[in-house]
Structure formats: structure tokens, C-alpha cells
Enzyme design. Structure first.
Site, short mmCIF file in Angstrom:
data_model
loop_
_atom_site.label_atom_id
_atom_site.label_comp_id
_atom_site.label_asym_id
_atom_site.label_seq_id
_atom_site.Cartn_x
_atom_site.Cartn_y
_atom_site.Cartn_z
N TYR A 73 0.84 -1.21 0.00
CA TYR A 73 0.00 0.00 0.00
C TYR A 73 0.87 1.25 0.00
O TYR A 73 0.53 2.26 -0.61
CB TYR A 73 -0.94 0.02 1.21
CG TYR A 73 -2.02 1.06 1.06
CD1 TYR A 73 -3.21 0.74 0.40
CD2 TYR A 73 -1.83 2.37 1.50
CE1 TYR A 73 -4.19 1.70 0.20
CE2 TYR A 73 -2.81 3.33 1.31
CZ TYR A 73 -3.98 2.99 0.66
OH TYR A 73 -4.95 3.94 0.46
N PHE A 125 -5.98 21.25 -24.29
CA PHE A 125 -6.60 19.97 -24.66
C PHE A 125 -8.00 19.94 -24.02
O PHE A 125 -8.23 20.63 -23.03
CB PHE A 125 -5.72 18.82 -24.14
CG PHE A 125 -6.29 17.47 -24.46
CD1 PHE A 125 -6.37 17.03 -25.77
CD2 PHE A 125 -6.76 16.65 -23.45
CE1 PHE A 125 -6.91 15.78 -26.06
CE2 PHE A 125 -7.30 15.40 -23.74
CZ PHE A 125 -7.37 14.97 -25.05
N ASP A 126 -8.92 19.16 -24.55
CA ASP A 126 -10.31 19.29 -24.07
C ASP A 126 -10.49 18.95 -22.58
O ASP A 126 -11.25 19.63 -21.90
CB ASP A 126 -11.34 18.59 -24.97
CG ASP A 126 -10.92 17.23 -25.44
OD1 ASP A 126 -10.00 16.67 -24.82
OD2 ASP A 126 -11.49 16.72 -26.41
N ASP A 216 1.86 20.99 -20.10
CA ASP A 216 1.01 19.82 -20.33
C ASP A 216 1.86 18.90 -21.20
O ASP A 216 2.02 19.13 -22.40
CB ASP A 216 -0.29 20.24 -21.00
CG ASP A 216 -1.20 19.04 -21.26
OD1 ASP A 216 -0.77 17.90 -21.07
OD2 ASP A 216 -2.36 19.27 -21.67
N ALA A 218 2.08 15.61 -22.27
CA ALA A 218 1.72 14.30 -22.83
C ALA A 218 2.72 13.85 -23.91
O ALA A 218 3.12 12.69 -23.93
CB ALA A 218 0.31 14.34 -23.40
N LYS A 259 0.66 8.48 -23.62
CA LYS A 259 1.19 8.85 -24.93
C LYS A 259 2.69 8.53 -24.96
O LYS A 259 3.05 7.39 -25.15
CB LYS A 259 0.91 10.34 -25.20
CG LYS A 259 -0.53 10.64 -25.60
CD LYS A 259 -1.46 10.74 -24.45
CE LYS A 259 -2.83 11.20 -24.86
NZ LYS A 259 -3.38 12.19 -23.95
N HIS A 451 -20.48 13.79 -30.33
CA HIS A 451 -19.82 12.94 -31.34
C HIS A 451 -19.58 11.52 -30.85
O HIS A 451 -19.49 10.60 -31.65
CB HIS A 451 -18.53 13.58 -31.85
CG HIS A 451 -17.49 13.81 -30.78
ND1 HIS A 451 -17.66 14.76 -29.79
CD2 HIS A 451 -16.30 13.22 -30.55
CE1 HIS A 451 -16.59 14.74 -29.02
NE2 HIS A 451 -15.76 13.82 -29.44
C1 PLP Z 1 -4.43 12.93 -23.52
C2 PLP Z 1 -4.14 14.30 -23.08
C3 PLP Z 1 -4.57 14.76 -21.83
C4 PLP Z 1 -5.45 13.94 -20.92
O1 PLP Z 1 -4.86 12.78 -20.57
P1 PLP Z 1 -5.67 11.40 -20.29
O2 PLP Z 1 -4.59 10.45 -19.95
O3 PLP Z 1 -6.41 11.06 -21.53
O4 PLP Z 1 -6.59 11.67 -19.15
C5 PLP Z 1 -4.22 16.05 -21.48
N1 PLP Z 1 -3.52 16.84 -22.29
C6 PLP Z 1 -3.09 16.43 -23.50
C7 PLP Z 1 -2.29 17.34 -24.37
C8 PLP Z 1 -3.41 15.15 -23.94
O5 PLP Z 1 -3.01 14.76 -25.16
#
Ligand code: PLP
Length: 460
Positions: A73, A125-126, A216, A218, A259, A451
Site C-alpha cells: 500500500y 486539450f479538451d 502539459d 503528454a 502517450k 460525437h
Molecule cells: C491525452 C491528453 C490529456 C489527458 O490525458 P488522459 O490520460 O487522456 O486523461 C491532457 N492533455 C493532452 C495534451 C493530452 O493529449
């Protein structure tokens, strides 16, 4: 000029069979899916380009690491391995694992943002935008204008428009800007990179106005590769050196590790040196994600992530990875198939407005092309255009998107050159019968994020 395919820097040890349905079977499946590719079962898809997120293939090292999961844990071996690895790669003192990127956003955004505050990003990002708004703040995109021109080459279309950034800060008041966010690569602009020069300038502005800068992260490794291959002065720097410099300009990062860290699930928060901030991150992580030493993941996931972070910044891997995208793009160039140019790091955005000019935005050319790709070769992509954008919340009228794209996102280490040829050949075949392709109309839709679940039918 046709790009040479960079051969895979790995060989294949385990295979996952994929099915090819007949043309008639595909027609039936897509009709049953109401012409919405999200309704298709993945086993009915031959080449799945819906997302590059969490869809990569792990290595033998990562799978072996999974077997060394320490599921205690608290204070597991894998947690320590992950923290040490991430500290070395990013040069940050504090590392907090979480279960994916949006979890990192959920933990971090309310620390900096509340009603009346703003976040300014090159592009949100969304899910990032959603968490800015859930915290009560407003999100402003500030990308360079080149990003909107799909035809002209520019090496760093993901950049922040720094002149406009200064104007926005002056206009809204520095005290009201809770965060400046740099998304690398710029996903929403089509996986377009951000230059080191732009990172540096943005960080100087942030410092001057005393606003924290968040990365951010990713696709940080793909961004570093683009800097190495496109920016003067970085040709001879290693990816590791470039990553260290990029992160030196920010105070913290959130990361979806699904990613560039090539894991199927995972995320990270990194804090350069602010201990007080780390305390706040820990306080939010525990109720949202679990204890700090696992952050919503199993010990084995932490291990796969620690290994994946290192594999993701390997130069030979990145050269092959971006090489795949460039190869696919060069095949489309030869055939005159328009896309967001130059091709991004993780996806190619086919310009459906130019490929299917007879279909108006309210009949969804990006969606029509996505459906056609499935019918033609069992390929699954998605619309990034008016179909995705939806209706005006006040008037209920269909909005017109700036672009009508069909997005083809390429999973990491999954498909071969022959698969890329199947994709290119399918697009070429579709181009030849483009005139006969019909638009779509929606027969049912939910109020938001339609969508994913809307139902459609072709216009006869
Ligand atoms: C995928 C992504 C996120 C969100 O990450 P999740 O792992 O899908 O929750 C945030 N910012 C960017 C630029 C992304 O490509």
C-alpha cells in the site's frame, strides 16, 4: 519527395491477430453502428487510429517490469524507481503518480484556479479546458496564427503567440491569470511542436508577471525530437538534454503517460522545487487518487511507466516514430491528398473540406471521410470538425468549425509499414470516387459531447 521508411528499431515477439471483414460485412457493421465509429466493436476494426492514447505496445522490459510489481500500500519499490527515473529525466524534485492525465489536471487546477481567474495556453486539450472550467476559471487559447493555415510549412505551429499573451495578461490583469499552460506537442493544433525559443520567451513573460508556467507534457518526447531536428542550435544536443532544458522553463507539469511514456494507463505530476505546492498536490491526490506512493495505479503500472519514460526518449525510437508519420504523409503528398501540413507527431489530420468539397459543413465531411475509410479498408479514425463541434448552446443551430478534419492517430510501436500503405491506398481509392461520397445527417444526438454517441445516416 518520398520519405524513406525508417525500419523498426525492434522485432516482434508477440502478435495480436486482427480480423479483416469483407466489404459487405463492414457495410453492415457501420450501418448497425449508426455511422458513428465510436459504436464499432474494436474487433471489427482492422487498423484502429481512433487514438494514440494508451494504445501503444509495451516492450519486453516493460512486461518483465510488470512481473516485479510491488503491491504494497505504501512506499513500494516501483514508486521509488518511478520517482527517481522521472527526477532524472525532468530535473524536478517532486514527482506524483496519478492514474492518467486528466487526474493530474483534477488535482492541480483547483490549486491555481477559481472563479474570476483565467488560464492561458498555447491550446488547451479538451480535458484540460474542462478542469480549468470545473475549477470555476476560464480557458483562453493563444496559439500562433500559423497553426490555422493548413497548407504552408512552418516548423513550430504549436507555439504560443507571445505578443498576444502579453496583451491578454495586460487586459485581464496579471493577478487574475492563475496559470500559463504550454501544451507540448500542441495536440489540438494537430500534434504541432513548440520551439525551445518559444518556451524560453513564454517563461520570461510568465516570470515577469509572476504567473506560474505549467507544461502539459503528454507528448514531451516527440516535441524534443522536433526541436532536435528543426531548431537551430539543437542538432547536436541529446533528447535528454533537450527535455531537461524544456522543463527548466516551467514550475510544474501534468502528464498523460498514455502517450509518450508508452503505457496503457498512467499519469504524472511534476513540481520543480516548491515544497509548499507539493504539499497541496499530496493533499488533493490522497482523496482523489489514493495514497501518494501509488496514485491510482498498481505497483506493476508504476514499474511499466518508469521503464516507458526512458524508452520514450530514445532517439532511435523517436526517429522511427516520427519517421512513420513522415512516410505516411509523403505517400499522401504523392497522391495529392490534403492534410494539416507539416504532419504532426502523433496523428495526421486529413483535410476533408478540400478532399470532399461538395459536402457542406452541416453534412459533416470529416465524418463522411471517416465512415468511408472504414468501408474501404476497415480503418477507424474520427471527425475533428463541425460534427464534433456540435450546436450553438443558445440557438441550437449547427456551428461551423474552422476545419473539417478526419483525424488518424497512430498508436506507438503497433503498426508496420504495410499497414501505413493500406491507409494511404484507402485514401487514394476514396479520392478517386470522392464525387460520389454523400454527406450525413444526425438522427439522434445528446446535448453535450455528441460525437461519441450521436446516431447518423447518409443523405440520399
Ligand atoms: C491525452 C491528453 C490529456 C489527458 O490525458 P488522459 O490520460 O487522456 O486523461 C491532457 N492533455 C493532452 C495534451 C493530452 O493529449
Amino acid at each position: 519527395m518520398k520519405s524513406k521508411y525508417i525500419a523498426e528499431p525492434f522485432r516482434i515477439k508477440m502478435v495480436e491477430p486482427i480480423k479483416t471483414l469483407s466489404f459487405e460485412e463492414r457495410l453492415k457493421k457501420i450501418e448497425e453502428a449508426h455511422y458513428n465509429l465510436f459504436y464499432l466493436d474494436s474487433e471489427d476494426v482492422y487498423i484502429d487510429l481512433l487514438s494514440d492514447s494508451g494504445t501503444g505496445a509495451m516492450s519486453t522490459e516493460q512486461w518483465a517490469g510488470m512481473m516485479k510489481g510491488d503491491e504494497a500500500y505504501s512506499g513500494s519499490v516501483n514508486y521509488k524507481h518511478l520517482v527517481k527515473t522521472a527526477q532524472e529525466i525532468f530535473g524536478y524534485k517532486y514527482i506524483q503518480p496519478v492514474h492518467q492525465g486528466r487526474a493530474a489536471e483534477k488535482v492541480v487546477m483547483p490549486i491555481f484556479l477559481k472563479p474570476g481567474k483565467y488560464a492561458i495556453a498555447n491550446m488547451h486539450f479538451d480535458t484540460t479546458r474542462a478542469h480549468v472550467e470545473i475549477a470555476g476559471a476560464r480557458a483562453i487559447d493563444c496559439v500562433v496564427p500559423e497553426a490555422l493555415d493548413t497548407k504552408t510549412y512552418s516548423p513550430f505551429k504549436g507555439n504560443m503567440d507571445t505578443k498576444r499573451l502579453v496583451k491578454l495578461i495586460e487586459e485581464y490583469g496579471a493577478e487574475n491569470i492563475g496559470l500559463i499552460i504550454m501544451t507540448i506537442t500542441n495536440n489540438s493544433a494537430g500534434g504541432q511542436p513548440v520551439s525551445m525559443e518559444n518556451m524560453r520567451e513564454t517563461s520570461e513573460i510568465a516570470k515577469k508577471y509572476n504567473i506560474p508556467l505549467l507544461i502539459d507534457a503528454a507528448r514531451f518526447a516527440e516535441n524534443a525530437y522536433f526541436i532536435k531536428t528543426r531548431e537551430k542550435g539543437y542538432e547536436n544536443k541529446s533528447i535528454r538534454e533537450i527535455v531537461l532544458e524544456m522543463f527548466s522553463y516551467a514550475q510544474l507539469f501534468t502528464m498523460s503517460s498514455k502517450k509518450d511514456a508508452i503505457v496503457n494507463i498512467g499519469g504524472l505530476i511534476g513540481i520543480k522545487d516548491d515544497e509548499e505546492l507539493y504539499e497541496k498536490v499530496k493533499s488533493n491526490t490522497i482523496p482523489y487518487e489514493g495514497f501518494i506512493s501509488y496514485g491510482g495505479l498498481a505497483g506493476r503500472d508504476l514499474e511499466a511507466l518508469a521503464i516507458g519514460l526512458k524508452e520514450g526518449i530514445d532517439f532511435n525510437y523517436l526517429r522511427y516514430r516520427i519517421g512513420q508519420m513522415e512516410y505516411l504523409a509523403s505517400r499522401l503528398d504523392e497522391a495529392g491528398i490534403p492534410y494539416q501540413y507539416p504532419v504532426g507527431g502523433h496523428a495526421i489530420f486529413i483535410d476533408a473540406k478540400r478532399l470532399l468539397p461538395h459536402i457542406p459543413y452541416y453534412e459533416f465531411p470529416g465524418q463522411a471521410l471517416a465512415v468511408e475509410l472504414y468501408k474501404e479498408a476497415g480503418i477507424r479514425g474520427c471527425d475533428v470538425g463541425s460534427y464534433m463541434l456540435g450546436n450553438d448552446p443558445d440557438t441550437g443551430k449547427q456551428l461551423q468549425a474552422e476545419f473539417e478534419f478526419t483525424r488518424l492517430a497512430v498508436p506507438r510501436r503497433v503498426y508496420t509499414q504495410a499497414h501505413l500503405d493500406v491507409i494511404a491506398d484507402a485514401l487514394i481509392a476514396i479520392k478517386e470516387r470522392a464525387d460520389s461520397i454523400k454527406g450525413y445527417k444526425i438522427t439522434w444526438e445528446p446535448k453535450i459531447l455528441r460525437h461519441f454517441t450521436a446516431k447518423l445516416k447518409p443523405i440520399e
